[in-house]
Enzyme design. Sequence first.
Site, short mmCIF file in Angstrom:
data_model
loop_
_atom_site.label_atom_id
_atom_site.label_comp_id
_atom_site.label_asym_id
_atom_site.label_seq_id
_atom_site.Cartn_x
_atom_site.Cartn_y
_atom_site.Cartn_z
N THR A 225 -2.87 6.24 -5.57
CA THR A 225 -2.09 5.42 -4.64
C THR A 225 -2.51 5.57 -3.18
O THR A 225 -2.32 4.64 -2.40
CB THR A 225 -0.59 5.76 -4.75
OG1 THR A 225 -0.39 7.15 -4.45
CG2 THR A 225 -0.07 5.47 -6.15
N CYS B 196 3.15 -1.75 14.26
CA CYS B 196 4.40 -2.06 13.57
C CYS B 196 4.14 -2.48 12.13
O CYS B 196 3.13 -3.14 11.83
CB CYS B 196 5.15 -3.18 14.30
SG CYS B 196 5.63 -2.75 15.98
N THR C 154 -3.13 9.73 -10.46
CA THR C 154 -2.00 10.34 -11.14
C THR C 154 -1.68 9.68 -12.48
O THR C 154 -1.32 10.36 -13.45
CB THR C 154 -0.75 10.28 -10.24
OG1 THR C 154 -1.03 10.98 -9.02
CG2 THR C 154 0.45 10.93 -10.91
N ASP D 174 -10.64 11.24 -7.24
CA ASP D 174 -9.37 11.40 -6.56
C ASP D 174 -9.26 10.31 -5.50
O ASP D 174 -10.25 9.97 -4.83
CB ASP D 174 -9.28 12.78 -5.91
CG ASP D 174 -7.92 13.05 -5.29
OD1 ASP D 174 -7.67 12.55 -4.17
OD2 ASP D 174 -7.09 13.73 -5.93
#
Length: 345
Positions: free
Chosen positions: A91, A282, A15, A59
């Site tokens: 990201t 977690c 991006t 990408d």
Amino acid sequence: MTSSSSLLLIYTGGTIGMRQDASDQTLKPFDFSQILDVVPEIRKFATRIDSVTFNPLIDSSDVDPGIWQKLAEIIRDNYEQYDGFVILHGTDTMAYSASALSFMLDGLTKPVIFTGSQLPIGVPRTDGRENLISSVEIACAKDSEGHALVPEVCICFGSQLLRGNRSVKVNAEAFKAFQSPNYPKLAEAGISIRYNTEFIRKPLDWYQGISINTRLDTRVSILKIHPGITHSAVRYFLCDPGTRAVILETYGAGNAPSAPWFIDTLEEACRQGKIIVNVTQCLTGAVDMGIYATGKSLEKAGVINGHDATTESTLAKLFYLLGKSPENQWVKDMLVRNLKGEITK
């Protein structure tokens, strides 16, 4: 930072590298050789910035180990010419790539900073400009002896500098998209950049040469434990002949079902020589298979403790270790060692 500082900017895709075309208002990749025109604030740094752009652009969702190998080779081939490296990357898989490079680069004495953005650099309110400026400043920062302040593979995002192999993407929308749940931030960017130097890894030898490990073995699967998981699914992941190692994402401190069929399948896979690593689902915390009976059952079956490593880091570490040796016992022995700051031991 000195007047002789130099930086290589590597644009893989993502991006951050988009600008709005004036003619049709669509977002298109821009030429990073013109980066000083796009982000003129960088001119204030006494730094020469050169750039390399992947062709074709990748990408983030299409990133694979071949991209990591290419990045490692670019850094090795340009290592002596630059003081630091900034990798612009999508990201979605940034934490995987940063983790992988941390293991693939040996003898690192210079910063390798991954960054990107949630909004394109060419639109209003973009976070890309600040992320890029902070990354450039950090990549060129040196101490009084001329050594890099952060000679690590890191992620710089949302005013935070995080160790690459401790990072996870936690938000698809917020500008602070990444966290390092089990390790402190290496730096924070505010009015100035505040470095947490006690948490930054330093090389034993500042003058060692860099070497790269590009031989990766990707025969690894990830099995997330969940209520209602079936015997057939577990057996498929653990005992498939094409799989050499499995990352078991378990509950809490490393717990999983205690059903006899589950333990029997684990034991069968371990008898076959499979490497099974236990990491917690977690976000924060570590695996401790000695607390509860279910965890002890996994340990007895032959499952390896992944401690407080992220799934992304464990995957990269397995690719790296499996690529270095065909001996699974050696890989098991190395998995429990803290190699690049990826686990707390």
